[in-house]
Design an enzyme around this catalytic site. Sequence first.
Site, PDB file in Angstrom:
ATOM      1  N   ASP A  71     -39.914  28.628  29.818  1.00 42.71           N
ATOM      2  CA  ASP A  71     -38.839  29.590  30.050  1.00 42.71           C
ATOM      3  C   ASP A  71     -39.296  30.589  31.113  1.00 42.71           C
ATOM      4  O   ASP A  71     -40.456  30.603  31.513  1.00 42.71           O
ATOM      5  CB  ASP A  71     -38.418  30.271  28.749  1.00 42.71           C
ATOM      6  CG  ASP A  71     -39.536  31.070  28.094  1.00 42.71           C
ATOM      7  OD1 ASP A  71     -40.553  31.347  28.763  1.00 42.71           O
ATOM      8  OD2 ASP A  71     -39.397  31.425  26.919  1.00 42.71           O
ATOM      9  N   ASP A 122     -33.949  23.877  22.228  1.00 40.01           N
ATOM     10  CA  ASP A 122     -35.250  24.351  21.744  1.00 40.01           C
ATOM     11  C   ASP A 122     -34.986  25.437  20.717  1.00 40.01           C
ATOM     12  O   ASP A 122     -33.972  26.130  20.786  1.00 40.01           O
ATOM     13  CB  ASP A 122     -36.097  24.927  22.887  1.00 40.01           C
ATOM     14  CG  ASP A 122     -35.674  26.357  23.225  1.00 40.01           C
ATOM     15  OD1 ASP A 122     -36.291  27.311  22.694  1.00 40.01           O
ATOM     16  OD2 ASP A 122     -34.707  26.534  23.996  1.00 40.01           O
ATOM     17  N   CYS A 145     -36.932  10.674   4.720  1.00 46.94           N
ATOM     18  CA  CYS A 145     -37.702  11.051   5.910  1.00 46.94           C
ATOM     19  C   CYS A 145     -38.862  10.086   6.118  1.00 46.94           C
ATOM     20  O   CYS A 145     -39.534   9.683   5.166  1.00 46.94           O
ATOM     21  CB  CYS A 145     -38.225  12.477   5.756  1.00 46.94           C
ATOM     22  SG  CYS A 145     -39.219  13.034   7.147  1.00 46.94           S
ATOM     23  N   CYS A 201     -41.541  10.761   8.021  1.00 46.81           N
ATOM     24  CA  CYS A 201     -42.736  11.440   8.530  1.00 46.81           C
ATOM     25  C   CYS A 201     -43.944  11.187   7.636  1.00 46.81           C
ATOM     26  O   CYS A 201     -43.822  10.801   6.470  1.00 46.81           O
ATOM     27  CB  CYS A 201     -42.486  12.941   8.689  1.00 46.81           C
ATOM     28  SG  CYS A 201     -42.616  13.930   7.181  1.00 46.81           S
ATOM     29  N   CYS A 217     -43.987  13.103   4.240  1.00 41.88           N
ATOM     30  CA  CYS A 217     -43.141  12.580   3.158  1.00 41.88           C
ATOM     31  C   CYS A 217     -43.637  11.242   2.616  1.00 41.88           C
ATOM     32  O   CYS A 217     -43.253  10.842   1.513  1.00 41.88           O
ATOM     33  CB  CYS A 217     -41.696  12.467   3.638  1.00 41.88           C
ATOM     34  SG  CYS A 217     -40.890  14.090   3.799  1.00 41.88           S
ATOM     35  N   HIS A 271     -43.318  18.193   8.902  1.00 41.37           N
ATOM     36  CA  HIS A 271     -42.090  17.601   8.355  1.00 41.37           C
ATOM     37  C   HIS A 271     -40.859  18.113   9.093  1.00 41.37           C
ATOM     38  O   HIS A 271     -39.975  17.325   9.463  1.00 41.37           O
ATOM     39  CB  HIS A 271     -41.945  17.896   6.856  1.00 41.37           C
ATOM     40  CG  HIS A 271     -40.553  17.657   6.368  1.00 41.37           C
ATOM     41  ND1 HIS A 271     -40.059  16.389   6.126  1.00 41.37           N
ATOM     42  CD2 HIS A 271     -39.511  18.520   6.156  1.00 41.37           C
ATOM     43  CE1 HIS A 271     -38.786  16.483   5.775  1.00 41.37           C
ATOM     44  NE2 HIS A 271     -38.430  17.759   5.791  1.00 41.37           N
TER      45      HIS A 271
END
Length: 386
Positions: A102, A280, A318, A320, A323, A349
């Site tokens: 940014d 974002d 999920c 991931c 999980c 997660h």
Amino acid sequence: MVEATAQETDRPRFSFSIAAREGKARTGTIEMKRGVIRTPAFMPVGTAATVKALKPETVRATGADIILGNTYHLMLRPGAERIAKLGGLHSFMGWDRPILTDSGGYQVMSLSSLTKQSEEGVTFKSHLDGSRHMLSPERSIEIQHLLGSDIVMAFDECTPYPATPSRAASSMERSMRWAKRSRDAFDSRKEQAENAALFGIQQGSVFENLRQQSADALAEIGFDGYAVGGLAVGEGQDEMFRVLDFSVPMLPDDKPHYLMGVGKPDDIVGAVERGIDMFDCVLPTRSGRNGQAFTWDGPINIRNARFSEDLTPLDSECHCAVCQKWSRAYIHHLIRAGEILGAMLMTEHNIAFYQQLMQKIRDSISEGRFSQFAQDFRARYFARNS
């Protein structure tokens, strides 16, 4: 992780292609020298050269193609010149894919004290040690060059909310003058102009005529992508969507559209419906550290006592790594005990959940069923509170 220098690949400096559309929603790819970004994309925020609580390879494993860095924070600590001396931001932090930075304008106004704005730029006192600094379009672009940013943001004035039409107009007009100065500063550096991309930022608060004037001015200057700025500043989702409804169609259709600082999962789905390609937000990382986990059935507060003996994963669907291995009960214990691992697992997660959301959005647009996906997503995400 070895840095992939921008010169090492055959990929273009910047190329955006749209593969499929449904209504205003689009899915496609941005090709850059450091990698391909699948859109719509969510960029985890790496404020101080780190996505808090995660190693770069963990961030990548969640599915993130690009991360965001903060010019304001990095210029104050450790310093842009120091990062350049140490090989640039990618090498410094061990992330070899694209980074968007940014411009620092928002943080200057929201974090620092005693800011003084002029046509030249903004002078301010650091929130860290009170030291005085100046940020102008030229200095912002220089800092982003020193960092080695792949997607550079034009320096703009963050219009306060709410703003009167006259205040919003004068702020937008200054941002457009600064956008031209940002473009000129960017183009003056051969290395930056040949290897990075520059995005302009539409301003105009909630006023349609000002948004149109801003979009016209930016298109005349010419940018690789266009951000919608000045939203997610307290106006609420309904007002944000109302402004997006008329603002996004004003932007060049063949360039990426980036909604800065957004947002909650339902914000993202609604913004994609309105033609946004990039997002974002600190929400998945910050709220994760504070015990909020995102799930397909809505967010949960893992600190709640009802999870103390719950052996199910944070989200049963999920994919991931968290999980697959750990239970709500264990993570509840870690967060309640203030253990660092709790912040790490919750953050991983949440970032993975956001990336899985983006993948489902991309797939559903590609397959022509995004409107149904959005309807089903909202029905389930809010079912607990209905």
